[in-house]
Design a protein around this motif. Structure first.
Motif, mmCIF file in Angstrom:
data_model
loop_
_atom_site.group_PDB
_atom_site.id
_atom_site.type_symbol
_atom_site.label_atom_id
_atom_site.label_comp_id
_atom_site.label_asym_id
_atom_site.label_seq_id
_atom_site.Cartn_x
_atom_site.Cartn_y
_atom_site.Cartn_z
ATOM 1 N N THR A 22 0.830 -1.209 0.000
ATOM 2 C CA THR A 22 0.000 0.000 0.000
ATOM 3 C C THR A 22 0.859 1.251 0.000
ATOM 4 N N ALA A 23 1.946 1.225 0.782
ATOM 5 C CA ALA A 23 2.868 2.363 0.811
ATOM 6 C C ALA A 23 3.445 2.615 -0.583
ATOM 7 N N ASN A 24 3.837 1.548 -1.273
ATOM 8 C CA ASN A 24 4.352 1.697 -2.640
ATOM 9 C C ASN A 24 3.321 2.365 -3.547
ATOM 10 N N ASP A 25 2.076 1.920 -3.456
ATOM 11 C CA ASP A 25 1.011 2.456 -4.309
ATOM 12 C C ASP A 25 0.772 3.937 -4.017
ATOM 13 N N ILE A 26 0.774 4.303 -2.745
ATOM 14 C CA ILE A 26 0.506 5.685 -2.356
ATOM 15 C C ILE A 26 1.655 6.600 -2.769
ATOM 16 N N LEU A 27 2.876 6.148 -2.536
ATOM 17 C CA LEU A 27 4.055 6.974 -2.795
ATOM 18 C C LEU A 27 4.395 7.070 -4.278
ATOM 19 N N GLY A 28 4.065 6.026 -5.023
ATOM 20 C CA GLY A 28 4.366 6.048 -6.441
ATOM 21 C C GLY A 28 5.793 5.645 -6.771
ATOM 22 N N PHE A 29 6.509 5.097 -5.804
ATOM 23 C CA PHE A 29 7.839 4.536 -6.059
ATOM 24 C C PHE A 29 8.036 3.333 -5.150
ATOM 25 N N ASP A 30 9.095 2.568 -5.418
ATOM 26 C CA ASP A 30 9.286 1.280 -4.746
ATOM 27 C C ASP A 30 10.033 1.438 -3.421
ATOM 28 N N LEU A 31 9.318 1.868 -2.398
ATOM 29 C CA LEU A 31 9.923 2.001 -1.071
ATOM 30 C C LEU A 31 10.318 0.639 -0.518
ATOM 31 N N LYS A 32 9.553 -0.374 -0.865
ATOM 32 C CA LYS A 32 9.841 -1.734 -0.397
ATOM 33 C C LYS A 32 11.225 -2.182 -0.863
ATOM 34 N N ARG A 33 11.574 -1.894 -2.112
ATOM 35 C CA ARG A 33 12.900 -2.259 -2.622
ATOM 36 C C ARG A 33 13.996 -1.529 -1.853
ATOM 37 N N ILE A 34 13.778 -0.230 -1.603
ATOM 38 C CA ILE A 34 14.766 0.564 -0.869
ATOM 39 C C ILE A 34 14.966 -0.012 0.529
ATOM 40 N N CYS A 35 13.873 -0.396 1.149
ATOM 41 C CA CYS A 35 13.929 -0.917 2.518
ATOM 42 C C CYS A 35 14.583 -2.302 2.566
ATOM 43 N N PHE A 36 14.230 -3.165 1.619
ATOM 44 C CA PHE A 36 14.678 -4.559 1.672
ATOM 45 C C PHE A 36 16.008 -4.791 0.950
ATOM 46 N N GLN A 37 16.235 -4.055 -0.139
ATOM 47 C CA GLN A 37 17.377 -4.367 -0.999
ATOM 48 C C GLN A 37 18.238 -3.158 -1.360
ATOM 49 N N GLY A 38 17.894 -1.982 -0.854
ATOM 50 C CA GLY A 38 18.629 -0.781 -1.223
ATOM 51 C C GLY A 38 20.014 -0.736 -0.607
ATOM 52 N N ARG A 39 20.785 0.244 -1.016
ATOM 53 C CA ARG A 39 22.111 0.455 -0.435
ATOM 54 C C ARG A 39 21.973 1.207 0.886
ATOM 55 N N ALA A 40 22.950 1.040 1.752
ATOM 56 C CA ALA A 40 22.927 1.722 3.048
ATOM 57 C C ALA A 40 22.861 3.235 2.864
ATOM 58 N N THR A 41 23.584 3.755 1.881
ATOM 59 C CA THR A 41 23.576 5.207 1.631
ATOM 60 C C THR A 41 22.218 5.679 1.135
ATOM 61 N N GLU A 42 21.466 4.779 0.517
ATOM 62 C CA GLU A 42 20.152 5.133 -0.014
ATOM 63 C C GLU A 42 19.109 5.180 1.093
ATOM 64 N N ILE A 43 19.125 4.197 1.963
ATOM 65 C CA ILE A 43 18.109 4.107 3.010
ATOM 66 C C ILE A 43 18.272 5.215 4.047
ATOM 67 N N LEU A 44 19.481 5.778 4.136
ATOM 68 C CA LEU A 44 19.745 6.827 5.113
ATOM 69 C C LEU A 44 19.511 8.236 4.566
ATOM 70 N N LYS A 45 19.092 8.346 3.321
ATOM 71 C CA LYS A 45 18.791 9.659 2.761
ATOM 72 C C LYS A 45 17.556 10.252 3.422
ATOM 73 N N ASN A 46 17.558 11.561 3.591
ATOM 74 C CA ASN A 46 16.390 12.225 4.174
ATOM 75 C C ASN A 46 15.112 11.905 3.419
ATOM 76 N N ASP A 47 15.230 11.680 2.095
ATOM 77 C CA ASP A 47 14.054 11.400 1.277
ATOM 78 C C ASP A 47 13.333 10.132 1.708
ATOM 79 N N TYR A 48 14.096 9.135 2.185
ATOM 80 C CA TYR A 48 13.528 7.817 2.456
ATOM 81 C C TYR A 48 13.577 7.397 3.915
ATOM 82 N N LEU A 49 14.472 7.966 4.690
ATOM 83 C CA LEU A 49 14.741 7.478 6.040
ATOM 84 C C LEU A 49 13.482 7.402 6.897
#
Length: 222
Positions: A22-49
């Motif tokens: 549901t979060a993916n659908d609402i946000l319009g991007f793949d937050l699940k991928r960032i959370c489960f498979q993203g890079r450490a530098t990506e998950i710590l960005k203000n945009d996603y943290l």
């Protein structure tokens, strides 16, 4: 916050799957991928943290709610946790929580781009000793009281470095934060909701006098 957090919940619980999807659908991007498979530098960005923490916490609550007979009388949270608590209590919808955090991150990044500021956690030093250093150092302020011996301070980079050196000499432990500038409490409204009278009054004891004349406007959301 670590890459992979919540993945085991997603694989095991249907309610967690629905929460992340549901979060993916609402946000319009793949937050699940960032959370489960993203890079450490990506998950710590203000945009996603804040988003990955919020969604994971809501998923955890929903799992607990369905697997336990416990009833909640009160729900509370600190900083980002305030928004999670409001969502889990039903006072704020999951979608509104996500949209609020999107705006929170957007405004934070805008401020960070326009200011030359720094934040740091100060631990193992009493409040009076910390305030003494803040009061003697121009453009350095107490931003948040986390506990009796953990605080965050913010200010201009040069002045912050001076203050942090003094605090270390007094025996404090310093943890620099790679976050946006949060000077004089002006951006507390971005950090979460629920800043009640006691918290505001606490901040009136330090060098944030302009907060007094602005607090009514901010707390009313104007």
């Amino acid at each position: 916050q670590v890459v992979g957090m919540g993945k085991d919940l997603y694989e095991k619980y249907e309610v967690a799957q629905k929460t992340y999807d549901t979060a993916n659908d609402i946000l319009g991007f793949d937050l699940k991928r960032i959370c489960f498979q993203g890079r450490a530098t990506e998950i710590l960005k203000n945009d996603y943290l804040s988003l990955v923490v919020y969604v994971t916490c809501v998923a955890l609550f929903r799992i607990l709610e369905r697997s336990s007979s416990l009833e909640n009388s009160y729900l509370a949270g600190h900083s980002l946790g305030e928004i999670t608590a409001l969502t889990c209590s039903g006072a704020l919808s999951f979608e509104d929580g996500l949209n609020l955090l999107l705006k929170r991150s957007k405004y934070a990044m805008e401020v960070m781009d326009k200011t030359n500021g720094q934040m740091a956690i100060v631990e193992f030093l009493n409040e009076n000793a910390l305030l003494e250093v803040c009061e003697k150092t121009e453009n350095v302020y107490l931003s948040c009281i986390n506990s009796a011996n953990q605080f965050s301070i913010s200010g201009e980079v040069v002045k912050m470095n001076q203050a942090l050196k003094q605090l270390q000499e007094k025996g404090a432990t310093i943890v620099p934060l790679k976050l946006y500038f949060n000077n004089r409490g002006k951006l507390k409204v971005l950090l979460g909701v629920g800043y009640g009278k006691n918290k505001v009054d606490k901040r009136e004891t330090i060098k944030q006098r302009e907060w007094d004349k602005n607090k009514a406007r901010i707390l009313k959301g104007r």
